[in-house]
Design an enzyme around this catalytic site. Structure first.
Site, short mmCIF file in Angstrom:
data_model
loop_
_atom_site.label_atom_id
_atom_site.label_comp_id
_atom_site.label_asym_id
_atom_site.label_seq_id
_atom_site.Cartn_x
_atom_site.Cartn_y
_atom_site.Cartn_z
N ASP A 63 0.89 -1.16 0.00
CA ASP A 63 0.00 0.00 0.00
C ASP A 63 0.93 1.21 0.00
O ASP A 63 1.65 1.45 0.98
CB ASP A 63 -0.89 -0.02 1.26
CG ASP A 63 -1.83 1.17 1.29
OD1 ASP A 63 -1.62 2.15 0.54
OD2 ASP A 63 -2.78 1.13 2.10
N SER A 143 -0.98 12.85 -15.18
CA SER A 143 -2.15 12.70 -16.06
C SER A 143 -2.28 14.00 -16.85
O SER A 143 -1.74 15.04 -16.44
CB SER A 143 -3.41 12.51 -15.20
OG SER A 143 -4.58 12.65 -15.98
N TYR A 156 -9.38 14.72 -8.37
CA TYR A 156 -8.39 13.87 -9.05
C TYR A 156 -7.36 14.75 -9.76
O TYR A 156 -6.15 14.55 -9.60
CB TYR A 156 -9.10 12.96 -10.06
CG TYR A 156 -8.17 12.16 -10.95
CD1 TYR A 156 -7.54 11.02 -10.48
CD2 TYR A 156 -7.90 12.55 -12.26
CE1 TYR A 156 -6.69 10.28 -11.29
CE2 TYR A 156 -7.06 11.82 -13.08
CZ TYR A 156 -6.45 10.68 -12.59
OH TYR A 156 -5.59 9.96 -13.39
N LYS A 160 -3.22 15.26 -9.27
CA LYS A 160 -2.23 15.06 -10.34
C LYS A 160 -1.41 16.34 -10.60
O LYS A 160 -0.24 16.25 -10.96
CB LYS A 160 -2.92 14.56 -11.61
CG LYS A 160 -3.53 13.15 -11.46
CD LYS A 160 -2.46 12.09 -11.14
CE LYS A 160 -3.02 10.68 -11.20
NZ LYS A 160 -2.00 9.65 -10.93
#
Ligand SMILES: NC(=O)c1ccc[n+]([C@@H]2O[C@H](COP(=O)([O-])OP(=O)(O)OC[C@H]3O[C@@H](n4cnc5c(N)ncnc54)[C@H](O)[C@@H]3O)[C@@H](O)[C@H]2O)c1
Length: 261
Positions: A63, A143, A156, A160
């Site tokens: 993890d 991304s 999100y 990024k």
């Protein structure tokens, strides 16, 4: 062809999707791969497929938000494959949530995996590289969402953008140790993650048909086709190898010409 023979390379989130494709591709170049993933089962499946094809790979369950587990991952990789040459901090999660509905918990979970998870692995690997004394290459998966904030993926995208910032800050700080730090910014890649995004678009009423969101985004690429995980292998090979020896601090968009940055 970049020489990656016997390079020890860790790839997180390599149980499936983009990470698995990078693992398979670099294993074909002769690199020794540590396939790391939250799912020990998928990590082992990717590693076994590489070994069956004649490559070198071990699997580690990790993890990335847990520093002790990240340390154990690095130790297992070095014990099996020798000094570390590169890490791909590729593990990540996504959640589709309209801007006004993002909760504090949504934000924390997103930034825990996509932000803190990358920071911890960078810190631990940089210390490993410094002890080894030969530099190394860190490649983070950001991304196009790390270059352009979009709805309904704001938290999100924020995570990024953070990956891009960590990449730039570390590149400046550790360049003189011979440590290069770069990021890859994929576009809309046909993986399980995109299935989840597509589902989220339908759930929020933004699309009505399966794959509609993916097709809509894919149609905006200048190269006129969807992206597949294998599209990220060439840039990965380049950034891990000495062919990119004078490249650092860059977040390189590989999206078939969806955004221009
Ligand atoms: N698919 C896309 O369109 C796309 C676009 C841009 C960026 N990305 C980024 O690329 C990376 C890989 O995406 P993908 O499409 O292959 O996704 P995916 O969901 O198919 O695979 C992600 C992998 O990361 C693992 N993972 C998740 N949380 C983890 C944790 N805490 N510790 C360790 N492993 C963990 C998962 O188990 C999974 O195997 C992600 O960082 C993602 O944000 C994907």
């Amino acid at each position: 062809m970049p020489d990656l023979k016997d390079h020890n390379i860790i790839i997180t989130g390599a149980g499936r999707g983009i990470g698995a494709a990078i693992a398979r591709g670099l294993a074909q170049d002769g690199a020794r791969i540590t396939v790391a993933d939250l799912s020990g089962e998928t990590a082992e499946a990717t590693a076994a497929a590489i070994r069956d094809a004649g490559g070198q790979a071990i699997a580690v369950k990790v993890d990335v938000t847990d520093r002790a587990q990240v340390r154990a991952m690095i130790a297992a990789s070095v014990a099996a494959h020798g000094p570390l040459a590169s890490i791909f901090n590729n593990a990540g999660i996504v959640q589709v949530k309209p801007f006004l509905t993002i909760t504090e918990d949504d934000w924390r979970v997103m930034h825990d995996v996509n932000g803190l998870g990358v920071l911890i692995a960078m810190q631990e690997v940089i210390e490993t590289f410094q002890k080894q004394g030969k530099g190394g290459s860190i490649i983070n998966t950001a991304s196009i969402g790390g270059k352009l904030g979009t709805e309904p993926l704001a938290h999100y995208c924020a995570s990024k953008f953070g990956v891009v910032a960590l990449t730039q800050a570390a590149a400046r700080t550790f360049g003189r140790d011979g440590i290069r730090v770069n990021a890859i910014c994929p576009g809309n890649v046909a993986t399980d993650m995109w299935k989840k995004i597509d589902e989220g678009f339908r759930e929020t009423g933004l699309t009505s048909r399966e794959n509609e969101a993916f097709e809509k985004f894919a149609s905006t690429a200048a190269l006129g086709r969807p992206s597949y995980a294998e599209d990220l292998v060439g840039i990965s090979r380049f950034l891990a190898s000495s062919d990119s020896g004078f490249v650092t601090g860059q977040s390189i968009v590989v999206d078939g010409g969806t955004i221009f940055s």
